[in-house]
Design an enzyme around this catalytic site. Structure first.
Site: not given
Length: 613
Positions: A44, A111, A163, A191, A576
């Site tokens: 892809e 897609k 995908c 993926s 953080k």
């Protein structure tokens, strides 16, 4: 009917590396023709790379990608293949697969489903193509079909899933393709890697070929494309429920081609030599980390890595990963090619240890609270893998900073009153000097935070979090400790033997206090169970308790205390996590707000939910 030679290929691409991306695709096409491959599935978005992020929103990037199609088509004599790229059609961007056979464009599949879970944000850039719709798209003055289409080639009726299309259960495109008589489905994929994810892919491809009575070809991207995501380059071919081809994952090579000969109308006999075994998590972890570090180093054009090596588990893991990068890279490419690829072609000493020494700085930065035990453990590990090792004391810097604030406040700082500040100033005092070594050597500074520390903020911001890259921050501490024992016993890293005997400790309090991480926080094996339910599964404190209370992990009152502590520390430390260095995605989930887990910086901190607990 005769057999057809069908293959899959993977490539290690980089955003905006047009010349390199096209060259790697051409090499794959040339190899496929040399080996008489007739049908080839490519990954892809392999023309642009998958990780272009908001560059996909531009008008120029999809246009430029399309300009390379003619020179790629020129390499397809006798070959049917997929060229995968973004295409803007009628002002809308789609993720597409352009099918070419013997130098002729057959059409473009778009897609239909976008990935929007975990680390994926595809709807930000791409639009889903409407089911059943077919339109026309112009390329160099000729119109070709684009959309929800199938293709005919000799004994094959070909359909595509890109995908995410394949992961949509009863609404996936294959459910409609089978009704059209499709007997070959190609799946170009991007993926991302996660440990043990291959088992899900294998199950999907096996089930797909069985349910839809077809040959199913899956081809994934390879390498650390753009910084955080790692692609394992998995290629699978399954026929009527049986995996008949699977490659070895996480290759250091720039591209990989595998193929086999398959009947269209009957099951092909299985050849076990074409099916690579699934490797355990303990092997996947260093393979993926090593490849990611290799790509990060060469794509950032730096001269290696620098690490503050404390003698603890986290920094030891980072050090082993650099050693693994060299070991696996040399094994795959040969010492000369590996050194050339990372900018060390003229290096004289090209043994594994010689290369590690050239690219890897480590330093032990001690204080009065540090022990000889951790110093010796750090030095032994560094020497065992060949890293340069430095050691210095930072007490003078710590004392200078402490004196300034004591004079300003008009009082002496004490451990009873100022514990946190006195711990943090040590960690922060280490940062400038290790950064200085990093800058002088033109390397990348590794920070050693793990996912468990990220959960609860058990790290000094601008101290031990300081760095260019956080290679293990998506992996929990419990796994790291277990893996280090495996690395010592099974991978031959004898240099870990002293580190593996030590309990995890920050060594920031006076030695007579015998500080350990688990005393400060909670046992790591408890934390990881709470984390899975609270963060991965998004459960409330009471739901976490109800799920764990019968597991006999610890007394119920203590379990409640640990759940409460986890949620409180999680809530107050989002700021953080927002500032942690870029991290590799290695496990099924992570706590990086730029990829997997978003949480408000300001919140009420689960006050009502903890009262329910």
């Amino acid at each position: 009917m005769r057999k057809y030679r069908i293959g899959g290929a993977t490539v290690n691409q980089t955003p905006l590396d047009w010349k390199g991306n096209i060259q790697r695709l051409k090499k794959v096409l040339q190899e496929a023709r040399q080996h008489k491959v007739e049908i080839l599935c490519l990954p892809e978005l392999s023309i642009t790379s998958y990780g272009c992020e908001d560059l996909f929103l531009s008008d120029w990037l999809p246009k430029k990608a399309l300009t390379f199609i003619p020179e790629l088509i020129a390499e397809t004599e006798g070959l049917l293949t997929t060229f995968n790229l973004p295409i803007r059609h009628n002002g809308t961007l789609y993720n597409c697969s352009l099918l070419v056979q013997n130098k002729e464009i057959m059409g473009i599949y778009a897609k239909q489903y976008m990935a929007l879970d975990g680390v994926h944000y595809e709807p930000r850039w791409f639009n889903p193509w409407p089911i059943g719709l077919v339109e026309e798209f112009e390329i160099e003055g000729r119109n070709y079909p684009i959309g929800d289409i199938t293709f005919d080639f000799e004994d094959w009726k070909i359909g595509l899933e890109i995908c995410e299309d394949a992961w949509r259960g009863d609404v996936r495109p294959a459910c409609r393709l089978v009704e059209k008589g499709v007997n070959l489905i190609l799946n170009p994929s991007a993926s991302h890697f996660a440990m043990k994810k291959t088992l899900e892919r294998i199950a999907l491809v096996e089930k797909s070929s069985s349910e839809f009575n077809c040959t199913y070809v899956y081809a994934n991207l390879l390498g650390n494309e753009a910084g955080r995501m790692i692609y394992d380059g998995e290629i699978l071919i399954s026929q009527r429920g049986d995996i008949l081809l699977r490659n070895e994952l996480l290759s250091f090579k720039s591209h990989q081609l595998v193929y086999g000969d398959f009947y269209p109308d009957q099951s092909t006999e299985k050849d076990e030599t074409l099916i690579a075994p699934v490797e355990p998590k303990e092997i996947e972890f260093p393979k993926a980390s090593a490849l990611a570090l290799y790509d990060y180093m060469r794509k950032s054009r730096t001269k290696g890595y620098t690490l503050s090596l404390s003698g603890g588990a986290d920094s030891a893991t980072c050090a082993i990963m650099v050693a693994e990068m060299v070991k696996r890279g040399v094994a795959a490419l040969g010492a000369d090619e590996f050194c050339k690829s990372i900018g060390f072609a003229t290096l004289n000493e090209k043994s594994e240890k010689g290369i590690v020494k050239a690219i890897f700085n480590t330093a032990y930065q001690g204080t009065v609270n540090s022990s000889d035990t951790t110093l010796n453990a750090a030095k032994y590990l560094a020497d065992s893998i060949g890293a340069k090792f430095y050691s210095w004391n930072i007490d003078s810097t710590v004392n200078a900073n402490t004196d300034i604030i004591e004079n300003a406040l008009g009082r002496e700082l004490t451990w009873e009153q100022d514990d946190l500040a006195l711990q943090n100033i040590q960690a922060r005092s280490r940062s400038p000097i290790i950064w200085m070594l990093t800058n002088i050597t033109n390397t990348l500074l590794l920070t050693t935070s793990n996912r468990s520390e990220g959960d609860v903020g058990y790290a000094t911001m601008d101290g031990d979090t300081s760095g260019s890259l956080a290679p293990i921050s998506s992996v929990d501490k419990h796994f790291i400790r277990q893996w280090l024992v495996y690395a010592e016993n099974e991978l031959g890293y004898d240099g870990l033997k002293y580190i593996n005997k030590l309990p995890p400790t920050a060594e920031l309090r006076p030695q007579d206090q015998k500080q350990t991480d688990e005393d400060d926080l909670m046992p790591y094996h408890i934390m990881v169970e709470i984390e899975k339910l609270a963060i991965r599964d998004h459960k409330s404190p009471l739901e976490v308790f109800n799920a764990l209370k019968d597991a006999n992990l610890e007394a119920e009152d203590l379990l409640k205390q640990h759940i409460k502590k986890f949620y409180q520390l999680w809530s107050r430390n989002q700021w953080k996590r927002e500032r942690l260095a870029p991290a590799f995605h290695l496990d099924e989930f992570n706590v990086d707000p730029r990829t997997w887990c978003r949480f408000p910086i300001l919140s009420a901190g689960f006050v009502e939910e903890l009262q329910e607990l």
